[in-house]
Design an enzyme around this catalytic site. Structure first.
Site, PDB file in Angstrom:
ATOM      1  N   HIS A   1       0.849  -1.194   0.000  1.00  0.00           N
ATOM      2  CA  HIS A   1       0.000   0.000   0.000  1.00  0.00           C
ATOM      3  C   HIS A   1       0.878   1.235   0.000  1.00  0.00           C
ATOM      4  O   HIS A   1       1.940   1.228   0.619  1.00  0.00           O
ATOM      5  CB  HIS A   1      -0.927   0.015   1.230  1.00  0.00           C
ATOM      6  CG  HIS A   1      -2.100   0.921   1.060  1.00  0.00           C
ATOM      7  ND1 HIS A   1      -2.036   2.258   1.343  1.00  0.00           N
ATOM      8  CD2 HIS A   1      -3.349   0.687   0.578  1.00  0.00           C
ATOM      9  CE1 HIS A   1      -3.205   2.804   1.064  1.00  0.00           C
ATOM     10  NE2 HIS A   1      -4.023   1.877   0.587  1.00  0.00           N
TER      11      HIS A   1
ATOM     12  N   GLU B   1      -7.865  -5.282  -0.563  1.00  0.00           N
ATOM     13  CA  GLU B   1      -8.357  -5.994  -1.739  1.00  0.00           C
ATOM     14  C   GLU B   1      -8.288  -7.517  -1.581  1.00  0.00           C
ATOM     15  O   GLU B   1      -9.030  -8.235  -2.233  1.00  0.00           O
ATOM     16  CB  GLU B   1      -7.574  -5.563  -2.981  1.00  0.00           C
ATOM     17  CG  GLU B   1      -7.657  -4.082  -3.271  1.00  0.00           C
ATOM     18  CD  GLU B   1      -9.020  -3.628  -3.724  1.00  0.00           C
ATOM     19  OE1 GLU B   1     -10.021  -4.003  -3.071  1.00  0.00           O
ATOM     20  OE2 GLU B   1      -9.095  -2.915  -4.723  1.00  0.00           O
TER      21      GLU B   1
HETATM   22  N1  ACO Z   1       4.108  -7.621  -4.490  1.00  0.00           N
HETATM   23  C1  ACO Z   1       5.433  -7.666  -4.661  1.00  0.00           C
HETATM   24  N2  ACO Z   1       6.228  -6.597  -4.543  1.00  0.00           N
HETATM   25  C2  ACO Z   1       5.641  -5.429  -4.250  1.00  0.00           C
HETATM   26  C3  ACO Z   1       4.266  -5.309  -4.040  1.00  0.00           C
HETATM   27  C4  ACO Z   1       3.484  -6.462  -4.185  1.00  0.00           C
HETATM   28  N3  ACO Z   1       2.158  -6.433  -4.006  1.00  0.00           N
HETATM   29  N4  ACO Z   1       3.963  -4.023  -3.764  1.00  0.00           N
HETATM   30  C5  ACO Z   1       5.130  -3.350  -3.787  1.00  0.00           C
HETATM   31  N5  ACO Z   1       6.141  -4.204  -4.079  1.00  0.00           N
HETATM   32  C6  ACO Z   1       7.556  -3.877  -4.192  1.00  0.00           C
HETATM   33  C7  ACO Z   1       7.806  -3.051  -5.440  1.00  0.00           C
HETATM   34  O1  ACO Z   1       8.075  -3.865  -6.550  1.00  0.00           O
HETATM   35  C8  ACO Z   1       8.982  -2.241  -5.028  1.00  0.00           C
HETATM   36  O2  ACO Z   1      10.160  -3.000  -5.127  1.00  0.00           O
HETATM   37  P1  ACO Z   1      11.477  -2.356  -5.757  1.00  0.00           P
HETATM   38  O3  ACO Z   1      11.812  -1.215  -4.852  1.00  0.00           O
HETATM   39  O4  ACO Z   1      12.433  -3.489  -5.736  1.00  0.00           O
HETATM   40  O5  ACO Z   1      11.086  -1.888  -7.118  1.00  0.00           O
HETATM   41  C9  ACO Z   1       8.751  -1.982  -3.539  1.00  0.00           C
HETATM   42  O6  ACO Z   1       7.904  -3.036  -3.105  1.00  0.00           O
HETATM   43  C10 ACO Z   1       8.096  -0.665  -3.243  1.00  0.00           C
HETATM   44  O7  ACO Z   1       6.956  -0.543  -4.040  1.00  0.00           O
HETATM   45  P2  ACO Z   1       6.336   0.842  -4.458  1.00  0.00           P
HETATM   46  O8  ACO Z   1       6.171   0.855  -5.922  1.00  0.00           O
HETATM   47  O9  ACO Z   1       7.073   1.988  -3.864  1.00  0.00           O
HETATM   48  O10 ACO Z   1       4.940   0.799  -3.768  1.00  0.00           O
HETATM   49  P3  ACO Z   1       3.812   1.835  -4.057  1.00  0.00           P
HETATM   50  O11 ACO Z   1       3.565   2.546  -2.816  1.00  0.00           O
HETATM   51  O12 ACO Z   1       4.043   2.661  -5.251  1.00  0.00           O
HETATM   52  O13 ACO Z   1       2.636   0.854  -4.474  1.00  0.00           O
HETATM   53  C11 ACO Z   1       0.776  -0.474  -4.569  1.00  0.00           C
HETATM   54  C12 ACO Z   1       1.543   0.562  -3.742  1.00  0.00           C
HETATM   55  C13 ACO Z   1       0.492   0.089  -5.962  1.00  0.00           C
HETATM   56  C14 ACO Z   1      -0.541  -0.771  -3.879  1.00  0.00           C
HETATM   57  C15 ACO Z   1       1.643  -1.745  -4.681  1.00  0.00           C
HETATM   58  O14 ACO Z   1       1.934  -2.239  -3.397  1.00  0.00           O
HETATM   59  C16 ACO Z   1       1.008  -2.819  -5.539  1.00  0.00           C
HETATM   60  O15 ACO Z   1       1.180  -2.789  -6.768  1.00  0.00           O
HETATM   61  N6  ACO Z   1       0.248  -3.786  -4.927  1.00  0.00           N
HETATM   62  C17 ACO Z   1      -0.403  -4.824  -5.679  1.00  0.00           C
HETATM   63  C18 ACO Z   1      -1.742  -4.315  -6.257  1.00  0.00           C
HETATM   64  C19 ACO Z   1      -2.812  -4.107  -5.185  1.00  0.00           C
HETATM   65  O16 ACO Z   1      -2.940  -4.891  -4.237  1.00  0.00           O
HETATM   66  N7  ACO Z   1      -3.593  -3.036  -5.381  1.00  0.00           N
HETATM   67  C20 ACO Z   1      -4.665  -2.637  -4.431  1.00  0.00           C
HETATM   68  C21 ACO Z   1      -4.201  -1.515  -3.539  1.00  0.00           C
HETATM   69  S1  ACO Z   1      -5.398  -1.137  -2.290  1.00  0.00           S
HETATM   70  C22 ACO Z   1      -6.450  -0.054  -3.001  1.00  0.00           C
HETATM   71  O17 ACO Z   1      -6.083   0.787  -3.782  1.00  0.00           O
HETATM   72  C23 ACO Z   1      -7.889  -0.048  -2.654  1.00  0.00           C
END
Ligand code: ACO
Length: 363
Positions: A252, A307
């Site tokens: 998140h 989610e």
């Molecule tokens: N699975 C694996 N790795 C992840 C995940 C995940 N679900 N989420 C983040 N990471 C990793 C990223 O790849 C990144 O790694 P890196 O630094 O090696 O590139 C690191 O963790 C940091 O990620 P960010 O991109 O900074 O996280 P951000 O805050 O931008 O993203 C998000 C948040 C979009 C929700 C992300 O966690 C994600 O894509 N989750 C999966 C999709 C999801 O569950 N969406 C629903 C969100 S809840 C809602 O909106 C109602």
């Protein structure tokens, strides 16, 4: 040239508005909606009750739960009468895309505030699209029952049981608003131009459809299906992470601990006692993924988000997975309309700047 960090480009932690509607504390894992913790609200309030709180907060009105219940009932009936105008624009589209087209076709109804017209219309449109996908005619709404009960009736084509209604109502309350998330921000940007509420929520819905926001629950179920059995949890998850994939339902932008809504929904699923919901299996998958993400990325806490359990709850309610994002929108419409009205009251245009990194003229 001003070089911005990755986090500033994503506007992490940058306040875009003052609001009385909801507050997310990502460090403590707290969500306050209209002055109450989300778990308390899900326990005590109906969707109509929390919607009254949100609209009152945004506009200073004094609506009761009963006022909202009656205006949403009337709005569902009006929307049903409008379906012959709305549905042609959705022909040939999926439920998610058809919902976008139909919402864009909404307009004001005599004697109803725009916010009620919108929130009332959303489940009618979702229900009609789901029934059409099954080859059926739309199911007429019943203005005398609750928004959650009528949503289930229109989606499932049958009267829902009280435990099913309670579960969907708890879901609606839990996800009705959530600070300055991407779709709410979009809604507020549009409302800040003094465009009307219909334009604002259409934009909000478009932002919701992406898998990084509200489009994740369907992929969560696909992931659980693909894992399939207990023995396959470890190899499947390890392979997916080794390929650099993001696991849906985890991580998140704001929460650094577990999303408090995940626990509220877990309780709602337990109370539902649905035959189809394999909560122990989902719990094992969740526990393994959390541990694997901690191991892979020790500096960046990645926990379960709303989610993951949304997917299990909506599936247990036999709502088709193609309708998950529109059903999220049914609940979030309460927050979007409140935020749009709150933004319009400020009269302030949201207009950020950008950091130019392109070519500059030689002279
Ligand atoms: N699975 C694996 N790795 C992840 C995940 C995940 N679900 N989420 C983040 N990471 C990793 C990223 O790849 C990144 O790694 P890196 O630094 O090696 O590139 C690191 O963790 C940091 O990620 P960010 O991109 O900074 O996280 P951000 O805050 O931008 O993203 C998000 C948040 C979009 C929700 C992300 O966690 C994600 O894509 N989750 C999966 C999709 C999801 O569950 N969406 C629903 C969100 S809840 C809602 O909106 C109602």
């Amino acid at each position: 040239m001003n070089i911005l960090t990755k986090s500033l480009i994503g506007l992490d932690g940058v306040p875009a508005a003052e609001t009385v509607l909801s507050h997310v504390d990502g460090e403590r894992g707290e969500l306050i909606i209209a002055g109450e913790h989300v778990a308390t609200l899900a326990d005590k309030s109906s969707f109509e009750g929390v919607t009254a709180r949100l609209w009152n907060g945004a506009t200073g009105s004094n609506l009761s739960e009963a006022n909202v219940r009656s205006s949403l009932g009337a709005a569902r009936e009006r929307a049903f009468a409008r379906l012959p105008d709305l549905l042609p624009a959705t022909r040939g589209m999926s439920v998610v895309d058809g919902f976008r087209a139909a919402v864009a076709g909404l307009r004001g109804e005599n004697g109803l505030p725009h916010e009620a017209t919108i929130v009332g219309a959303f489940p009618v449109i979702a229900g009609a699209l789901v029934q059409r996908a099954k080859g059926n005619d739309p199911v007429a709404p019943d203005p005398t029952i609750s928004h959650a009960a009528d949503t289930l009736k229109m989606l499932l084509g049958r009267k829902a049981e009280p435990r099913e209604v309670a579960a969907l109502d708890a879901y609606f309350v839990t996800v009705c608003d959530h600070g300055m998330n991407a779709s709410t921000f979009t809604t507020r940007v549009i409302a800040s131009t003094q465009a009307d509420l219909f334009a604002a929520v259409t934009g909000g819905y478009c932002a919701l459809t992406g898998p990084l926001h509200g489009g994740a629950p369907e992929p969560v179920l696909e992931m659980l299906d693909a894992i399939g059995s207990r023995e396959r949890i470890k190899p499947w998850v390890d392979d997916a992470l080794a390929r650099g994939e993001r696991l849906m339902g985890f991580g998140h932008r704001v929460y650094r601990v577990r999303d408090p809504r995940a626990d509220v929904l877990k309780v709602a699923i337990e109370k539902l006692e649905a035959d189809g919901a394999d909560l122990p299996f989902a719990g094992e998958v969740e526990a393994y993924i959390r541990a694997a993400l901690r191991k892979k990325n020790p500096e960046r806490p990645l926990e379960t988000n709303v989610e993951f359990f949304t997917a299990i709850l909506l599936d247990a309610l036999q709502i088709p997975r193609q309708a998950f994002t529109p059903i999220f929108a049914v609940a979030r419409a309460a927050g979007w309309t409140a935020h749009a009205k709150e933004q319009q009251r400020t009269g302030r245009l949201i207009r950020p700047s950008s950091s130019y990194v392109g070519a500059v003229p030689k002279s």
